[in-house]
Structures are given as structure tokens and as C-alpha cells.
Design an enzyme around this catalytic site. Structure first.
Site, PDB file in Angstrom:
ATOM      1  N   HIS A  75      -5.343   0.442  -7.402  1.00  0.00           N
ATOM      2  CA  HIS A  75      -6.110  -0.383  -6.462  1.00  0.00           C
ATOM      3  C   HIS A  75      -6.038  -1.834  -6.910  1.00  0.00           C
ATOM      4  O   HIS A  75      -5.943  -2.126  -8.105  1.00  0.00           O
ATOM      5  CB  HIS A  75      -7.582   0.060  -6.466  1.00  0.00           C
ATOM      6  CG  HIS A  75      -8.498  -0.913  -5.774  1.00  0.00           C
ATOM      7  ND1 HIS A  75      -8.675  -0.903  -4.410  1.00  0.00           N
ATOM      8  CD2 HIS A  75      -9.238  -1.949  -6.255  1.00  0.00           C
ATOM      9  CE1 HIS A  75      -9.516  -1.886  -4.075  1.00  0.00           C
ATOM     10  NE2 HIS A  75      -9.865  -2.535  -5.174  1.00  0.00           N
ATOM     11  N   GLU A 118     -16.398  -6.034  -6.697  1.00  0.00           N
ATOM     12  CA  GLU A 118     -15.856  -4.794  -7.261  1.00  0.00           C
ATOM     13  C   GLU A 118     -16.011  -4.761  -8.784  1.00  0.00           C
ATOM     14  O   GLU A 118     -16.285  -3.698  -9.360  1.00  0.00           O
ATOM     15  CB  GLU A 118     -14.394  -4.637  -6.834  1.00  0.00           C
ATOM     16  CG  GLU A 118     -14.289  -4.343  -5.338  1.00  0.00           C
ATOM     17  CD  GLU A 118     -12.864  -4.357  -4.790  1.00  0.00           C
ATOM     18  OE1 GLU A 118     -12.706  -4.119  -3.583  1.00  0.00           O
ATOM     19  OE2 GLU A 118     -11.919  -4.597  -5.562  1.00  0.00           O
ATOM     20  N   THR A 157       0.826  -1.218   0.000  1.00  0.00           N
ATOM     21  CA  THR A 157       0.000   0.000   0.000  1.00  0.00           C
ATOM     22  C   THR A 157       0.855   1.261   0.000  1.00  0.00           C
ATOM     23  O   THR A 157       0.584   2.216  -0.732  1.00  0.00           O
ATOM     24  CB  THR A 157      -0.911  -0.006   1.252  1.00  0.00           C
ATOM     25  OG1 THR A 157      -1.641  -1.234   1.284  1.00  0.00           O
ATOM     26  CG2 THR A 157      -1.875   1.166   1.234  1.00  0.00           C
ATOM     27  N   ARG A 191       3.380   0.322  -7.678  1.00  0.00           N
ATOM     28  CA  ARG A 191       3.366   1.386  -6.663  1.00  0.00           C
ATOM     29  C   ARG A 191       4.771   1.924  -6.395  1.00  0.00           C
ATOM     30  O   ARG A 191       4.952   3.129  -6.195  1.00  0.00           O
ATOM     31  CB  ARG A 191       2.687   0.888  -5.387  1.00  0.00           C
ATOM     32  CG  ARG A 191       1.154   0.873  -5.521  1.00  0.00           C
ATOM     33  CD  ARG A 191       0.509   0.169  -4.366  1.00  0.00           C
ATOM     34  NE  ARG A 191      -0.929   0.408  -4.282  1.00  0.00           N
ATOM     35  CZ  ARG A 191      -1.757  -0.309  -3.530  1.00  0.00           C
ATOM     36  NH1 ARG A 191      -1.289  -1.315  -2.797  1.00  0.00           N
ATOM     37  NH2 ARG A 191      -3.041  -0.024  -3.493  1.00  0.00           N
TER      38      ARG A 191
HETATM   39  N1  UDP Z   1      -5.008   4.625   2.589  1.00  0.00           N
HETATM   40  C1  UDP Z   1      -4.624   5.843   3.121  1.00  0.00           C
HETATM   41  N2  UDP Z   1      -3.952   5.854   4.326  1.00  0.00           N
HETATM   42  C2  UDP Z   1      -3.669   4.717   5.007  1.00  0.00           C
HETATM   43  C3  UDP Z   1      -4.075   3.480   4.458  1.00  0.00           C
HETATM   44  C4  UDP Z   1      -4.748   3.468   3.242  1.00  0.00           C
HETATM   45  O1  UDP Z   1      -4.878   6.898   2.536  1.00  0.00           O
HETATM   46  O2  UDP Z   1      -3.063   4.790   6.088  1.00  0.00           O
HETATM   47  C5  UDP Z   1      -5.740   4.611   1.296  1.00  0.00           C
HETATM   48  C6  UDP Z   1      -4.848   4.142   0.146  1.00  0.00           C
HETATM   49  O3  UDP Z   1      -5.218   4.861  -1.035  1.00  0.00           O
HETATM   50  C7  UDP Z   1      -5.199   2.680   0.065  1.00  0.00           C
HETATM   51  C8  UDP Z   1      -6.701   2.707   0.364  1.00  0.00           C
HETATM   52  O4  UDP Z   1      -6.825   3.699   1.373  1.00  0.00           O
HETATM   53  O5  UDP Z   1      -4.890   2.140  -1.214  1.00  0.00           O
HETATM   54  C9  UDP Z   1      -7.286   1.411   0.851  1.00  0.00           C
HETATM   55  O6  UDP Z   1      -6.516   0.944   1.939  1.00  0.00           O
HETATM   56  P1  UDP Z   1      -6.116  -0.597   2.063  1.00  0.00           P
HETATM   57  O7  UDP Z   1      -5.582  -0.798   3.428  1.00  0.00           O
HETATM   58  O8  UDP Z   1      -7.256  -1.442   1.614  1.00  0.00           O
HETATM   59  O9  UDP Z   1      -4.891  -0.717   1.036  1.00  0.00           O
HETATM   60  P2  UDP Z   1      -4.776  -1.451  -0.385  1.00  0.00           P
HETATM   61  O10 UDP Z   1      -5.641  -2.663  -0.343  1.00  0.00           O
HETATM   62  O11 UDP Z   1      -5.215  -0.440  -1.418  1.00  0.00           O
HETATM   63  O12 UDP Z   1      -3.313  -1.785  -0.530  1.00  0.00           O
HETATM   64 MG    MG Z   2      -7.602  -2.892   0.198  1.00  0.00          MG
END
Ligand code: UDP
Ligand code: MG
Length: 142
Positions: free
Chosen positions: A116, A127, A92, A103
Site C-alpha cells: 500500500h 494513515e 495498482t 508491485r
Molecule cells: N483493489 C481491488 N480491486 C480493484 C481496485 C483496487 O481489489 O479493482 C484493492 C487493491 O488492493 C488496492 C486497494 O483496493 O491496492 C485500494 O485501491 P486504490 O484504488 O486506492 O489503489 P492503490 O492506491 O492501492 O494503488
Molecule cells: Mg489508494
């Protein structure tokens, strides 16, 4: 079905002209695009798509970001698609993402992180259905 995942090129990457590079990396990693379209999420859509995070402190910022510009949404096919796509995009937070991942290459930070990827087969189905009707998913098979 474990051969499909849902992917999105987020507003940061589209706005900064990285859509082509992300699509290149996607196809180079062996994914087949069954559906793809450019869209701009409404606030209601972004809130619903990320409803699982609604109690998290970053939720409001995330919804603002995801509605800030165009995104490109995709239904992708590959063996073990959910895990394969997560491996292709990386962690992430791009600072923690492995070398060569989308990323790592193209994300700005943990919030504005370029792409995503679904986290399970069940969520991949939900989704994909959130953005695509069946006739918009074009299989290579006859
Ligand atoms: N996000 C954020 N701050 C955080 C964690 C997540 O802004 O501390 C945002 C980021 O864009 C992330 C999305 O929220 O992709 C969804 O979070 P998730 O933990 O599901 O991460 P992902 O599955 O996208 O890796
Ligand atoms: Mg996620």
C-alpha cells in the site's frame, strides 16, 4: 509536511515470504523507516482504513484479504515521499506496473498487490496516525 508517507506490506507478500525483499527495495530506493511494525488488521481496522472505498464492489473482498494474515506497516521518510513511494511501488494492477517496481516484482494481481502507499500528504498523515503514536516514530535527528 511532504517528506513522509505511509506504507504497508500486505498479507499476500508477508505470507509468501517477500517481506525482506520488499524492505530491501524500500531502503534501496532511499526511504528511511521512522516507524515499522508487524500487525494483523482487525475487520474494524480494515473497514476503517479503506472506508473511502466502501461503495466499491471490491470492498468486502479487500477487507477479507487485508485481515487474512499479517501485514507490516511503515512510516517512511524521503523527499517528496508520497509520490516517490507511489513511483517505487508502481500501478495498482501489477500487470500495468512499470518494470522494476515492487508491485511488478512481487504482487499477484490487482487485489493482492503486495503493498500500500498513501495517495496524498493529508492521507499520509492520517494513515501514519492510524497505526503509530508519536513516540513510535523515531527520527534520525537528535
Ligand atoms: N483493489 C481491488 N480491486 C480493484 C481496485 C483496487 O481489489 O479493482 C484493492 C487493491 O488492493 C488496492 C486497494 O483496493 O491496492 C485500494 O485501491 P486504490 O484504488 O486506492 O489503489 P492503490 O492506491 O492501492 O494503488
Ligand atoms: Mg489508494
Amino acid at each position: 509536511m511532504n517528506n513522509l508517507t505511509f506504507a504497508m506490506v500486505k498479507p499476500d507478500a508477508v505470507a509468501s515470504g517477500k517481506l525482506g525483499k520488499v524492505l530491501d527495495a524500500t531502503l534501496a530506493a532511499g526511504f528511511i523507516m521512522l516507524g515499522g511494525k508487524l500487525t494483523r488488521l482487525t475487520k474494524v481496522q480494515a473497514q476503517a482504513f479503506y472506508a473511502v472505498h466502501k461503495e466499491r464492489p471490491f470492498y468486502g473482498e479487500l477487507v477479507d484479504f487485508m485481515t487474512s494474515g499479517k501485514t507490516f506497516v511503515m512510516a517512511l521518510e524521503r523527499e517528496n515521499a508520497v509520490q516517490a513511494w507511489r513511483d517505487t511501488i508502481g500501478a495498482t494492477d501489477p500487470a500495468e506496473a512499470a518494470e522494476g517496481t515492487i508491485r511488478k516484482l512481487y504482487a499477484e494481481d490487482k487485489g493482492r498487490n503486495a503493498v500500500h502507499g498513501s495517495d496524498s500528504d493529508e492521507n499520509a498523515q492520517k494513515e501514519i496516525a492510524f497505526f503509530f503514536s508519536d513516540v513510535e516514530l523515531i527520527s534520525n535527528q537528535d
